[in-house]
Design a protein around this motif. Structure first.
Motif, PDB file in Angstrom:
ATOM      1  N   LEU A 182       0.820  -1.203   0.000  1.00 17.63           N
ATOM      2  CA  LEU A 182       0.000   0.000   0.000  1.00 17.63           C
ATOM      3  C   LEU A 182       0.859   1.260   0.000  1.00 17.63           C
ATOM      4  CD1 LEU A 182      -2.986  -0.638   2.449  1.00 17.63           C
ATOM      5  CD2 LEU A 182      -3.033  -0.496  -0.039  1.00 17.63           C
ATOM      6  N   ASP A 183       0.394   2.245  -0.741  1.00 19.91           N
ATOM      7  CA  ASP A 183       1.023   3.560  -0.720  1.00 19.91           C
ATOM      8  C   ASP A 183       1.022   4.069   0.723  1.00 19.91           C
ATOM      9  OD1 ASP A 183       1.366   6.425  -0.866  1.00 19.91           O
ATOM     10  OD2 ASP A 183       0.823   6.328  -2.991  1.00 19.91           O
ATOM     11  N   PRO A 184       2.139   4.576   1.236  1.00 21.08           N
ATOM     12  CA  PRO A 184       2.173   5.084   2.615  1.00 21.08           C
ATOM     13  C   PRO A 184       1.128   6.145   2.898  1.00 21.08           C
ATOM     14  CG  PRO A 184       4.395   4.897   1.736  1.00 21.08           C
ATOM     15  CD  PRO A 184       3.465   4.642   0.590  1.00 21.08           C
ATOM     16  N   ARG A 185       0.685   6.865   1.851  1.00 26.28           N
ATOM     17  CA  ARG A 185      -0.316   7.911   2.039  1.00 26.28           C
ATOM     18  C   ARG A 185      -1.695   7.344   2.377  1.00 26.28           C
ATOM     19  NH1 ARG A 185       1.008  10.910  -3.542  1.00 26.28           N
ATOM     20  NH2 ARG A 185       1.048   8.688  -4.104  1.00 26.28           N
ATOM     21  N   LEU A 186      -1.840   6.027   2.309  1.00 28.88           N
ATOM     22  CA  LEU A 186      -3.097   5.384   2.688  1.00 28.88           C
ATOM     23  C   LEU A 186      -3.093   4.928   4.135  1.00 28.88           C
ATOM     24  CD1 LEU A 186      -3.754   3.274  -0.538  1.00 28.88           C
ATOM     25  CD2 LEU A 186      -4.476   5.615  -0.019  1.00 28.88           C
ATOM     26  N   SER A 187      -2.004   5.207   4.861  1.00 31.23           N
ATOM     27  CA  SER A 187      -1.869   4.783   6.262  1.00 31.23           C
ATOM     28  C   SER A 187      -2.089   3.277   6.387  1.00 31.23           C
ATOM     29  CB  SER A 187      -2.845   5.551   7.170  1.00 31.23           C
ATOM     30  OG  SER A 187      -2.550   6.923   7.183  1.00 31.23           O
TER      31      SER A 187
ATOM     32  N   LEU B 238     -10.117   0.106  -0.993  1.00 29.34           N
ATOM     33  CA  LEU B 238      -9.544   0.979  -2.011  1.00 29.34           C
ATOM     34  C   LEU B 238     -10.572   1.480  -3.031  1.00 29.34           C
ATOM     35  CD1 LEU B 238      -6.351  -1.180  -2.695  1.00 29.34           C
ATOM     36  CD2 LEU B 238      -6.445   0.916  -1.343  1.00 29.34           C
ATOM     37  N   PRO B 239     -11.750   1.937  -2.602  1.00 30.86           N
ATOM     38  CA  PRO B 239     -12.738   2.428  -3.565  1.00 30.86           C
ATOM     39  C   PRO B 239     -12.231   3.700  -4.234  1.00 30.86           C
ATOM     40  CG  PRO B 239     -13.397   2.978  -1.346  1.00 30.86           C
ATOM     41  CD  PRO B 239     -12.210   2.080  -1.207  1.00 30.86           C
ATOM     42  N   PRO B 240     -12.579   3.931  -5.485  1.00 27.40           N
ATOM     43  CA  PRO B 240     -12.081   5.106  -6.195  1.00 27.40           C
ATOM     44  C   PRO B 240     -12.415   6.434  -5.517  1.00 27.40           C
ATOM     45  CG  PRO B 240     -13.054   3.552  -7.740  1.00 27.40           C
ATOM     46  CD  PRO B 240     -13.377   3.049  -6.366  1.00 27.40           C
ATOM     47  N   ASP B 241     -13.548   6.503  -4.824  1.00 25.05           N
ATOM     48  CA  ASP B 241     -13.928   7.776  -4.204  1.00 25.05           C
ATOM     49  C   ASP B 241     -13.104   8.093  -2.964  1.00 25.05           C
ATOM     50  OD1 ASP B 241     -15.496   6.536  -1.838  1.00 25.05           O
ATOM     51  OD2 ASP B 241     -16.556   5.720  -3.554  1.00 25.05           O
ATOM     52  N   HIS B 242     -12.594   7.054  -2.269  1.00 23.76           N
ATOM     53  CA  HIS B 242     -11.754   7.237  -1.078  1.00 23.76           C
ATOM     54  C   HIS B 242     -10.799   6.047  -1.006  1.00 23.76           C
ATOM     55  CE1 HIS B 242     -15.118   9.877   0.017  1.00 23.76           C
ATOM     56  NE2 HIS B 242     -14.305  10.476   0.871  1.00 23.76           N
ATOM     57  N   LEU B 243      -9.661   6.156  -1.662  1.00 27.11           N
ATOM     58  CA  LEU B 243      -8.739   5.024  -1.735  1.00 27.11           C
ATOM     59  C   LEU B 243      -8.277   4.538  -0.371  1.00 27.11           C
ATOM     60  CD1 LEU B 243      -6.447   6.020  -4.750  1.00 27.11           C
ATOM     61  CD2 LEU B 243      -8.114   4.147  -4.679  1.00 27.11           C
ATOM     62  N   HIS B 244      -8.297   5.418   0.620  1.00 31.20           N
ATOM     63  CA  HIS B 244      -7.804   5.056   1.946  1.00 31.20           C
ATOM     64  C   HIS B 244      -8.853   4.335   2.790  1.00 31.20           C
ATOM     65  CE1 HIS B 244      -9.412   9.147   1.913  1.00 31.20           C
ATOM     66  NE2 HIS B 244      -9.864   8.910   3.127  1.00 31.20           N
TER      67      HIS B 244
ATOM     68  N   VAL C 215      -3.454  11.467  15.494  1.00 33.16           N
ATOM     69  CA  VAL C 215      -2.808  11.018  16.734  1.00 33.16           C
ATOM     70  C   VAL C 215      -1.543  11.851  16.878  1.00 33.16           C
ATOM     71  CG1 VAL C 215      -1.766   9.097  18.001  1.00 33.16           C
ATOM     72  CG2 VAL C 215      -3.711   8.668  16.472  1.00 33.16           C
ATOM     73  N   ASP C 216      -1.617  12.863  17.734  1.00 31.63           N
ATOM     74  CA  ASP C 216      -0.505  13.812  17.875  1.00 31.63           C
ATOM     75  C   ASP C 216      -0.071  14.384  16.524  1.00 31.63           C
ATOM     76  OD1 ASP C 216      -0.401  13.741  20.601  1.00 31.63           O
ATOM     77  OD2 ASP C 216       1.440  12.560  20.752  1.00 31.63           O
ATOM     78  N   GLY C 217      -1.069  14.692  15.672  1.00 29.13           N
ATOM     79  CA  GLY C 217      -0.776  15.283  14.377  1.00 29.13           C
ATOM     80  C   GLY C 217      -0.406  14.305  13.288  1.00 29.13           C
ATOM     81  N   ARG C 218      -0.387  13.024  13.592  1.00 24.30           N
ATOM     82  CA  ARG C 218      -0.082  11.991  12.595  1.00 24.30           C
ATOM     83  C   ARG C 218      -1.373  11.306  12.163  1.00 24.30           C
ATOM     84  NH1 ARG C 218       5.231  12.309  10.687  1.00 24.30           N
ATOM     85  NH2 ARG C 218       6.592  12.932  12.409  1.00 24.30           N
ATOM     86  N   SER C 219      -1.457  10.947  10.882  1.00 29.18           N
ATOM     87  CA  SER C 219      -2.671  10.348  10.340  1.00 29.18           C
ATOM     88  C   SER C 219      -2.561   8.838  10.264  1.00 29.18           C
ATOM     89  CB  SER C 219      -2.967  10.893   8.933  1.00 29.18           C
ATOM     90  OG  SER C 219      -4.071  10.205   8.365  1.00 29.18           O
ATOM     91  N   PHE C 220      -3.488   8.171  10.918  1.00 29.08           N
ATOM     92  CA  PHE C 220      -3.646   6.725  10.795  1.00 29.08           C
ATOM     93  C   PHE C 220      -4.985   6.422  10.127  1.00 29.08           C
ATOM     94  CE2 PHE C 220      -0.549   7.393  14.088  1.00 29.08           C
ATOM     95  CZ  PHE C 220       0.384   6.385  13.878  1.00 29.08           C
ATOM     96  N   TRP C 221      -5.421   7.363   9.289  1.00 34.63           N
ATOM     97  CA  TRP C 221      -6.655   7.237   8.507  1.00 34.63           C
ATOM     98  C   TRP C 221      -6.330   7.163   7.027  1.00 34.63           C
ATOM     99  CZ3 TRP C 221     -11.822   6.835   9.743  1.00 34.63           C
ATOM    100  CH2 TRP C 221     -12.747   7.118   8.721  1.00 34.63           C
ATOM    101  N   GLY C 222      -5.360   7.947   6.589  1.00 36.64           N
ATOM    102  CA  GLY C 222      -4.979   7.975   5.187  1.00 36.64           C
ATOM    103  C   GLY C 222      -5.602   9.148   4.450  1.00 36.64           C
ATOM    104  N   GLY C 223      -5.044   9.449   3.286  1.00 36.04           N
ATOM    105  CA  GLY C 223      -5.559  10.544   2.484  1.00 36.04           C
ATOM    106  C   GLY C 223      -5.143  11.900   3.019  1.00 36.04           C
ATOM    107  N   ARG C 224      -5.989  12.892   2.767  1.00 31.78           N
ATOM    108  CA  ARG C 224      -5.664  14.261   3.155  1.00 31.78           C
ATOM    109  C   ARG C 224      -5.994  14.509   4.622  1.00 31.78           C
ATOM    110  NH1 ARG C 224      -8.789  17.714  -1.282  1.00 31.78           N
ATOM    111  NH2 ARG C 224     -10.396  16.198  -0.678  1.00 31.78           N
TER     112      ARG C 224
ATOM    113  N   ARG D  60     -16.405   0.446   5.810  1.00 38.15           N
ATOM    114  CA  ARG D  60     -16.743   0.919   4.471  1.00 38.15           C
ATOM    115  C   ARG D  60     -17.491  -0.183   3.740  1.00 38.15           C
ATOM    116  NH1 ARG D  60     -15.979   4.654   0.063  1.00 38.15           N
ATOM    117  NH2 ARG D  60     -17.381   3.672  -1.449  1.00 38.15           N
ATOM    118  N   ALA D  61     -18.722   0.093   3.366  1.00 38.60           N
ATOM    119  CA  ALA D  61     -19.559  -0.858   2.644  1.00 38.60           C
ATOM    120  C   ALA D  61     -19.448  -0.611   1.140  1.00 38.60           C
ATOM    121  CB  ALA D  61     -21.011  -0.739   3.095  1.00 38.60           C
ATOM    122  N   PRO D  62     -19.849  -1.588   0.316  1.00 34.43           N
ATOM    123  CA  PRO D  62     -19.779  -1.401  -1.138  1.00 34.43           C
ATOM    124  C   PRO D  62     -20.791  -0.367  -1.624  1.00 34.43           C
ATOM    125  CG  PRO D  62     -19.961  -3.743  -0.546  1.00 34.43           C
ATOM    126  CD  PRO D  62     -20.277  -2.956   0.683  1.00 34.43           C
ATOM    127  N   LYS D  63     -20.382   0.401  -2.617  1.00 32.91           N
ATOM    128  CA  LYS D  63     -21.297   1.362  -3.231  1.00 32.91           C
ATOM    129  C   LYS D  63     -22.175   0.633  -4.242  1.00 32.91           C
ATOM    130  CE  LYS D  63     -20.057   5.618  -3.982  1.00 32.91           C
ATOM    131  NZ  LYS D  63     -19.452   6.867  -4.529  1.00 32.91           N
TER     132      LYS D  63
END
Length: 290
Positions: A32-37, A57-63, A74-83, A179-182
């Motif tokens: 996984l891309d690190p930006r996805l946490s 990894l849905p196209p609307d929110h890959l993370h 968490v202290d300014g660090r993201s364990f969610w992914g994305g922006r 996250r459920a399927p669209k």
């Protein structure tokens, strides 16, 4: 993104079985891309009839990664992914992403797994976690997924926040998230006394149901602390629901303090009504009581 050489693209940590079949797979994705946490997560999760009720990894929110635990601050660090939502700037892609790393099993069998994890970012371990995931048979067309997590600072105090605590009203997500399927149409969302995304989002309820095309998920807080957390709900933009740790105020953990939550999710075939959903939520809490 190409996986590193000699590292499997998907590492299966465990399979959960219930009523004679596999109902969930617990995964980690080394590629996984690190930006996805990157973090362990459950996918696919299925009904007993085999309907898949998670998305990765849905196209609307890959993370968005199936069902699991994800926290955006968490202290300014993201364990969610994305922006990351930054006050007075809005969503910004930052180099602040962390990793939840599996470090060992305490138990591993068909219906129950217990593991240790560390939450790492910027070369430091911020949190240590003990996680338990269970699969319990309930009825002919329903089973229950239990997930308990306990977070303890690895060193000094740690603060857990959300986009809402950083200035984005209504975006208090972070904690257990599914996250459920669209599908062609948005799923129905309801509690014992409210209907629709607007009516249930940001509110506390003993249980909350998301009902789609041939499936229903019923999420319930399995202890008092979890039942005090508001629900984060999306149906129109995408189908997702979670139990929020820091809905409107940051949560400060002192050194040695543990934050624990326990959510049980009924995975049922069919589009259930309020009465059937409520009955299964109570049955699941009783069947998975620890």
């Amino acid at each position: 993104m190409t996986a590193p050489r000699d590292v499997p693209a998907v590492e299966v940590l465990a399979d959960l079985r219930c009523a004679g079949r596999r109902v969930a797979r617990y995964l980690v994705r080394p590629d996984l891309d690190p930006r996805l946490s990157p973090r362990p997560y459950l996918h696919p999760v299925t009904t007993l009839a085999g309907v898949v009720v998670t998305e990765e990894l849905p196209p609307d929110h890959l993370h968005h990664l199936g069902a699991g635990v994800a926290v955006p601050d968490v202290d300014g660090r993201s364990f969610w992914g994305g922006r990351t939502f930054v006050r007075d700037r809005g969503p910004v892609l930052l180099d602040n992403h962390g990793v939840q790393r599996h470090t060992g099993w305490r138990r591993k069998d068909d219906g129950r797994i217990e593991e240790d994890l560390v939450w790492e970012a910027g070369g430091a371990v911020l949190l240590r976690e003990r996680r338990t995931v269970t699969a319990t048979a309930l009825a002919d067309r329903a089973w229950a997924l239990g997930l308990t997590f306990a977070l303890t600072p690895a060193g000094g105090p740690v603060t857990i926040g959300s986009p809402a605590t950083n200035g984005r009203p209504g975006a208090g997500y972070g904690g257990f998230f599914w996250r459920a399927p669209k599908e062609a149409g948005a799923p129905a969302a309801f509690t014992a006394d409210a209907d629709g995304e607007e009516a249930v989002h940001g509110r506390c309820a003993d249980w909350l149901a998301l009902a789609g095309d041939g499936w229903t998920l019923i999420l319930a807080g399995a202890d008092e602390a979890t039942r005090r957390d508001p629900w984060f709900v999306r149906t129109a933009e995408y189908p997702g629901v979670g139990s929020s740790l820091a809905w409107s105020h940051p949560v400060a953990l002192s050194a040695g303090q543990t934050l624990a939550r326990r959510v049980v999710t009924v995975v049922a075939d069919g589009r259930l009504d309020r009465g059937a959903a409520g009955d299964l939520a109570e049955l699941a809490k009783e069947a998975t009581a620890e």
